[in-house]
Design a protein around this motif. Structure first.
Motif, PDB file in Angstrom:
ATOM      1  N   VAL A  76      54.764  34.428  24.511  1.00 42.78           N
ATOM      2  CA  VAL A  76      55.035  33.305  25.496  1.00 42.78           C
ATOM      3  C   VAL A  76      54.620  34.263  27.100  1.00 42.78           C
ATOM      4  N   LEU A  77      55.756  35.017  27.057  1.00 39.69           N
ATOM      5  CA  LEU A  77      55.724  36.227  28.329  1.00 39.69           C
ATOM      6  C   LEU A  77      54.365  36.835  28.549  1.00 39.69           C
ATOM      7  N   LEU A  78      53.873  36.971  27.484  1.00 40.80           N
ATOM      8  CA  LEU A  78      52.147  37.880  27.948  1.00 40.80           C
ATOM      9  C   LEU A  78      51.373  36.679  28.230  1.00 40.80           C
ATOM     10  N   ALA A  79      51.480  35.547  27.356  1.00 36.50           N
ATOM     11  CA  ALA A  79      50.009  34.637  27.696  1.00 36.50           C
ATOM     12  C   ALA A  79      49.977  34.207  28.977  1.00 36.50           C
ATOM     13  N   LYS A  80      51.641  34.008  29.513  1.00 36.33           N
ATOM     14  CA  LYS A  80      51.446  33.379  31.278  1.00 36.33           C
ATOM     15  C   LYS A  80      51.003  34.545  32.295  1.00 36.33           C
ATOM     16  N   GLU A  81      51.685  35.747  31.776  1.00 34.57           N
ATOM     17  CA  GLU A  81      51.292  36.491  32.742  1.00 34.57           C
ATOM     18  C   GLU A  81      49.670  37.102  32.042  1.00 34.57           C
ATOM     19  N   ILE A  82      49.367  37.028  31.524  1.00 25.29           N
ATOM     20  CA  ILE A  82      47.728  37.478  31.208  1.00 25.29           C
ATOM     21  C   ILE A  82      46.907  35.831  31.973  1.00 25.29           C
ATOM     22  N   ALA A  83      47.123  34.766  31.941  1.00 32.92           N
ATOM     23  CA  ALA A  83      46.713  33.128  31.907  1.00 32.92           C
ATOM     24  C   ALA A  83      46.935  33.402  33.723  1.00 32.92           C
ATOM     25  N   GLY A  84      47.699  34.445  34.857  1.00 34.26           N
ATOM     26  CA  GLY A  84      48.439  34.094  35.960  1.00 34.26           C
ATOM     27  C   GLY A  84      46.275  35.134  36.358  1.00 34.26           C
ATOM     28  N   ILE A  85      46.464  36.536  35.425  1.00 39.40           N
ATOM     29  CA  ILE A  85      45.669  37.248  36.219  1.00 39.40           C
ATOM     30  C   ILE A  85      44.439  36.848  35.822  1.00 39.40           C
ATOM     31  N   GLN A  86      44.063  35.736  35.101  1.00 46.24           N
ATOM     32  CA  GLN A  86      42.568  35.073  34.654  1.00 46.24           C
ATOM     33  C   GLN A  86      42.381  34.516  36.034  1.00 46.24           C
ATOM     34  N   GLY A  87      43.441  33.687  36.876  1.00 42.10           N
ATOM     35  CA  GLY A  87      43.410  32.584  37.469  1.00 42.10           C
ATOM     36  C   GLY A  87      43.527  33.363  38.422  1.00 42.10           C
ATOM     37  N   ARG A 128      46.388  31.734  21.548  1.00 40.43           N
ATOM     38  CA  ARG A 128      45.002  30.236  21.747  1.00 40.43           C
ATOM     39  C   ARG A 128      46.658  28.565  21.389  1.00 40.43           C
ATOM     40  N   ASP A 129      46.562  28.696  21.480  1.00 35.52           N
ATOM     41  CA  ASP A 129      47.861  27.407  21.707  1.00 35.52           C
ATOM     42  C   ASP A 129      48.101  27.636  23.259  1.00 35.52           C
ATOM     43  N   PHE A 130      48.914  28.391  23.863  1.00 34.14           N
ATOM     44  CA  PHE A 130      49.319  28.815  24.827  1.00 34.14           C
ATOM     45  C   PHE A 130      48.082  28.417  25.893  1.00 34.14           C
ATOM     46  N   TRP A 131      46.473  29.287  25.719  1.00 37.01           N
ATOM     47  CA  TRP A 131      46.016  29.151  26.936  1.00 37.01           C
ATOM     48  C   TRP A 131      44.961  28.119  26.218  1.00 37.01           C
ATOM     49  N   TYR A 141      58.402  24.789  29.437  1.00 37.76           N
ATOM     50  CA  TYR A 141      58.477  25.500  31.026  1.00 37.76           C
ATOM     51  C   TYR A 141      57.718  26.192  32.206  1.00 37.76           C
ATOM     52  N   ALA A 142      56.950  26.685  30.414  1.00 28.88           N
ATOM     53  CA  ALA A 142      55.645  28.050  31.274  1.00 28.88           C
ATOM     54  C   ALA A 142      54.352  27.380  30.554  1.00 28.88           C
ATOM     55  N   GLY A 143      53.533  26.754  31.343  1.00 26.37           N
ATOM     56  CA  GLY A 143      52.192  26.601  30.918  1.00 26.37           C
ATOM     57  C   GLY A 143      51.507  26.830  31.880  1.00 26.37           C
ATOM     58  N   VAL A 144      49.978  26.231  31.196  1.00 26.74           N
ATOM     59  CA  VAL A 144      49.129  27.409  32.403  1.00 26.74           C
ATOM     60  C   VAL A 144      49.051  26.233  33.339  1.00 26.74           C
ATOM     61  N   PRO A 145      48.685  27.069  34.937  1.00 27.56           N
ATOM     62  CA  PRO A 145      48.042  26.008  35.927  1.00 27.56           C
ATOM     63  C   PRO A 145      46.518  24.855  35.309  1.00 27.56           C
ATOM     64  N   GLY A 147      46.098  23.489  32.736  1.00 27.46           N
ATOM     65  CA  GLY A 147      46.571  23.264  31.797  1.00 27.46           C
ATOM     66  C   GLY A 147      45.775  24.175  30.310  1.00 27.46           C
ATOM     67  N   ARG A 148      44.884  24.667  30.722  1.00 23.22           N
ATOM     68  CA  ARG A 148      44.297  25.535  29.890  1.00 23.22           C
ATOM     69  C   ARG A 148      43.410  26.678  30.518  1.00 23.22           C
ATOM     70  N   VAL A 149      43.742  27.803  30.213  1.00 22.33           N
ATOM     71  CA  VAL A 149      42.667  28.864  30.478  1.00 22.33           C
ATOM     72  C   VAL A 149      41.561  28.969  29.349  1.00 22.33           C
ATOM     73  N   GLU A 150      40.385  30.039  29.882  1.00 20.97           N
ATOM     74  CA  GLU A 150      39.325  30.918  28.056  1.00 20.97           C
ATOM     75  C   GLU A 150      39.949  32.462  29.016  1.00 20.97           C
ATOM     76  N   ILE A 151      40.297  33.065  27.372  1.00 22.64           N
ATOM     77  CA  ILE A 151      40.575  34.462  28.001  1.00 22.64           C
ATOM     78  C   ILE A 151      39.530  35.391  26.319  1.00 22.64           C
ATOM     79  N   PRO A 152      38.807  36.059  27.255  1.00 20.97           N
ATOM     80  CA  PRO A 152      38.040  36.541  25.776  1.00 20.97           C
ATOM     81  C   PRO A 152      38.754  37.689  25.640  1.00 20.97           C
TER      82      PRO A 152
END
Length: 284
Positions: A76-87, A128-131, A141-145, A147-152
């Motif tokens: 979950v920590l990595l999923a959050k970190e990567i979603a932030g970089i993608q954003g 997959r589910d987190f993004w 309490y750690a969702g993606v800004p 609501g969703r994000v695409e990460i190839p």
């Protein structure tokens, strides 16, 4: 074949302040993408930090982790970190993943160097589910800004399980920084796994090579240092494959073009930003 460049975040005792400058110069020079390697047990800069810094310093160049060792992270920590970089990069990140192999990198309590494939498979389900904005245990309490994000996803590795994982989850394959003849057999294995999985879409194939155009001997010494924990044979083989000089760089490009891959990264084993322009001139 697209030509890209790796950020020197894993050069021993890299000067962290040069990484944003390196990224800016690479974008100005016209390289297709920037990459950052991932290890914990080495005196460099974390790949996630490096990619976030590169995202802030640039606006158009692609970003790839090459490769991030997923099982050293809580998923979950990595999923959050990567979603932030993608954003913050406005969607320029492609996540290259591997299971790792150096025991010293697994420093997080409860995440040792065992059961790596199983943990990777579980992490991919979490990603997959987190993004996608779906509920994941531990992420209330750690969702993606938004609501969703695409990460190839791209995958490295040579084991059958790694190649099958690539064919199931990824858009393609990243070969390690090895001599071209060795990489060729790895690409063959990746193509076979893709076909056997019934994938009919385009498989994106990425190669990686070292180059040194300024201080060649220092570059080779730094590569040897980085791989020394794997033994002198591996370290010597990899250091010896560094493309030292314009002619050698162009030879490597030709060899990878002959393999029919999509993108080739040149990694610099020194943190001298002038290497960016030297490489840009060599590949013209």
């Amino acid at each position: 074949m697209k030509i890209s460049i790796g950020l020197p975040n894993l050069v021993r005792d890299v000067r962290p302040e040069v990484l944003p400058e390196w990224a800016r110069r690479a974008e100005a020079a016209g390289f297709f993408s920037l990459s950052a390697g991932g290890r914990l047990a080495f005196p460099g800069v974390m790949d996630t930090v490096t990619l976030a810094a590169a995202a802030g310093a640039t606006s158009t160049i692609g970003l790839i982790s090459n490769v991030l060792v997923a099982p050293v992270w809580p998923p979950v920590l990595l999923a959050k970190e990567i979603a932030g970089i993608q954003g913050v990069s406005s969607g320029r990140l492609t996540l290259g993943l591997g299971v790792g192999g150096r025991q010293e990198d697994f420093v997080v309590e409860g995440a040792g160097p065992r059961g790596l494939g199983k943990r990777m498979d579980e992490a991919l389900e979490v990603f997959r589910d987190f993004w996608a904005g779906r509920p994941v245990e531990g992420s209330e309490y750690a969702g993606v800004p938004g609501g969703r994000v695409e990460i190839p996803l791209l995958f490295g590795g040579t084991a059958p399980a790694a190649l099958n994982r690539m064919a199931k989850w990824g858009k393609g394959y990243i070969a390690g920084t090895v001599p071209v003849s060795m990489a060729a057999s790895w690409f063959d294995g990746a193509r076979q796994a893709w076909t056997e999985a019934g994938r009919e879409d385009h498989q994106y194939l990425v190669g990686t090579a070292y180059f040194a155009l300024g201080d060649v001997e220092k570059g080779r010494a730094n590569v040897y240092d980085y791989y020394s924990s794997l033994g002198p044979e591996v370290a010597g083989l990899t250091a010896g494959a560094v493309a030292g000089g314009t002619g050698a760089v162009r030879d490597v490009i030709k060899q990878y073009e002959d393999l029919g891959i999509d993108e080739l990264f040149f990694n610099a084993p020194t943190d001298d930003p002038d290497e960016v322009e030297l490489l840009a001139e060599a590949v013209r």
